[in-house]
Design an enzyme around this catalytic site. Structure first.
Site, short mmCIF file in Angstrom:
data_model
loop_
_atom_site.label_atom_id
_atom_site.label_comp_id
_atom_site.label_asym_id
_atom_site.label_seq_id
_atom_site.Cartn_x
_atom_site.Cartn_y
_atom_site.Cartn_z
N LYS A 11 -15.69 1.45 -15.91
CA LYS A 11 -14.79 2.48 -15.39
C LYS A 11 -14.00 3.12 -16.54
O LYS A 11 -14.00 2.62 -17.67
CB LYS A 11 -13.87 1.85 -14.33
CG LYS A 11 -14.68 1.26 -13.15
CD LYS A 11 -13.87 1.09 -11.87
CE LYS A 11 -13.01 -0.11 -11.82
NZ LYS A 11 -12.51 -0.42 -10.45
N TYR A 51 -16.82 5.87 -3.31
CA TYR A 51 -15.85 4.93 -2.73
C TYR A 51 -15.63 5.19 -1.24
O TYR A 51 -14.57 4.89 -0.73
CB TYR A 51 -14.52 5.04 -3.47
CG TYR A 51 -14.45 4.24 -4.76
CD1 TYR A 51 -14.80 2.88 -4.79
CD2 TYR A 51 -13.98 4.80 -5.94
CE1 TYR A 51 -14.70 2.13 -5.96
CE2 TYR A 51 -13.88 4.06 -7.11
CZ TYR A 51 -14.24 2.72 -7.11
OH TYR A 51 -14.13 1.98 -8.27
N ASN A 124 -9.25 -2.67 -13.66
CA ASN A 124 -10.07 -3.87 -13.81
C ASN A 124 -11.42 -3.59 -14.46
O ASN A 124 -12.36 -4.35 -14.31
CB ASN A 124 -10.21 -4.59 -12.46
CG ASN A 124 -10.73 -3.65 -11.39
OD1 ASN A 124 -11.23 -2.57 -11.68
ND2 ASN A 124 -10.62 -4.07 -10.14
N HIS A 127 -16.97 -1.78 -12.23
CA HIS A 127 -17.36 -1.77 -10.83
C HIS A 127 -18.72 -2.45 -10.70
O HIS A 127 -19.58 -2.28 -11.57
CB HIS A 127 -17.49 -0.32 -10.32
CG HIS A 127 -18.19 -0.23 -8.99
ND1 HIS A 127 -17.51 -0.37 -7.80
CD2 HIS A 127 -19.50 -0.09 -8.67
CE1 HIS A 127 -18.38 -0.29 -6.80
NE2 HIS A 127 -19.59 -0.12 -7.30
N GLU A 138 -25.50 3.20 -3.91
CA GLU A 138 -24.85 3.61 -5.15
C GLU A 138 -25.88 3.97 -6.23
O GLU A 138 -25.70 4.94 -6.97
CB GLU A 138 -23.89 2.51 -5.63
CG GLU A 138 -22.68 2.40 -4.70
CD GLU A 138 -21.82 1.15 -4.90
OE1 GLU A 138 -22.04 0.40 -5.86
OE2 GLU A 138 -20.90 0.93 -4.08
N1 UDP Z 1 -8.06 -1.53 -5.74
C1 UDP Z 1 -6.71 -1.53 -6.01
N2 UDP Z 1 -5.87 -2.22 -5.17
C2 UDP Z 1 -6.33 -2.90 -4.10
C3 UDP Z 1 -7.71 -2.90 -3.84
C4 UDP Z 1 -8.55 -2.20 -4.68
O1 UDP Z 1 -6.27 -0.95 -6.99
O2 UDP Z 1 -5.53 -3.51 -3.38
C5 UDP Z 1 -8.95 -0.77 -6.65
C6 UDP Z 1 -9.52 -1.63 -7.77
O3 UDP Z 1 -9.62 -0.85 -8.94
C7 UDP Z 1 -10.88 -2.01 -7.21
C8 UDP Z 1 -11.26 -0.75 -6.45
O4 UDP Z 1 -10.05 -0.27 -5.91
O5 UDP Z 1 -11.79 -2.36 -8.24
C9 UDP Z 1 -12.26 -0.96 -5.33
O6 UDP Z 1 -11.75 -1.96 -4.46
P1 UDP Z 1 -12.67 -3.16 -3.97
O7 UDP Z 1 -11.94 -3.89 -2.91
O8 UDP Z 1 -14.03 -2.63 -3.64
O9 UDP Z 1 -12.72 -4.11 -5.26
P2 UDP Z 1 -13.93 -4.52 -6.22
O10 UDP Z 1 -15.19 -4.51 -5.38
O11 UDP Z 1 -13.96 -3.51 -7.32
O12 UDP Z 1 -13.57 -5.88 -6.71
MG MG Z 2 -15.95 -2.97 -4.16
#
Ligand code: UDP
Ligand code: MG
Length: 160
Positions: A11, A51, A124, A127, A138
């Site tokens: 990212k 997303y 983080n 992705h 995707e």
């Molecule tokens: N995210 C965030 N706060 C939250 C949940 C998600 O900032 O409470 C952001 C974070 O960058 C995350 C992305 O949204 O990687 C997508 O969320 P997801 O729950 O799909 O997390 P991932 O699959 O990336 O672990």
């Molecule tokens: Mg996710």
């Protein structure tokens, strides 16, 4: 065990921090094969599609803002159980709770400044698709069929 493809992206925060190589290395060293890769800068419409499962979430706007804030390194990653293996390599969403040894645990926590502060987007770094359906969706969204390649890694010939 199934040989499958999944979608992984460094990212914009990972690109800005100079971690592209470090992140790609983690997948390669686990024996996963990069079968597609490119750098691109997503616009808002593209980010909404990527997303779309989060469109009702309160952080959706900020999430789109982050993913469109700079270029992304997009990858199609192939290997045995690659969807669950890449998720293990990446680690849980919050860099502050992700275990050491994961990308987010090792690199996603910025000392005293939380990578996942309340009311802010978790920076983080990476992705990874979370299930087969999303992996297929995707990969189709980010890659044209001719951008995906079939080849053998050297270590595939070394298995007895
Ligand atoms: N995210 C965030 N706060 C939250 C949940 C998600 O900032 O409470 C952001 C974070 O960058 C995350 C992305 O949204 O990687 C997508 O969320 P997801 O729950 O799909 O997390 P991932 O699959 O990336 O672990
Ligand atoms: Mg996710």
């Amino acid at each position: 065990m199934a040989i499958e493809k999944t979608f992984v992206a460094v990212k914009p925060d990972g690109v800005r921090r100079g971690l592209i190589g470090e992140i790609i290395k983690r997948f390669e060293q686990r024996g996963l094969k990069i079968v597609g890769m490119k750098m691109l800068w997503a616009d808002e419409e593209f980010a909404s599609e990527h997303y779309f499962e989060h469109k009702e979430k309160p952080f959706f706007g900020r999430l789109k803002e982050h993913i469109t804030s700079g270029p992304v390194v997009a990858m199609a990653v192939e290997g045995a159980d690659s969807i669950s293996v890449t998720r293990k390599i990446v680690g849980p969403t919050g860099g502050d709770v992700a275990p050491l040894g994961t990308i987010r645990g090792d690199l996603g926590h910025m000392g005293i400044k939380h990578a996942c502060e309340k009311g802010k987007i978790c920076l983080n770094l990476v992705h990874a698709s979370d299930c087969k359906e999303n992996a297929e969706r995707e990969i189709k969204l980010w890659f044209k069929p001719e951008e995906l390649h079939t080849y053998k890694r050297a270590d595939e010939d070394e298995v007895m």
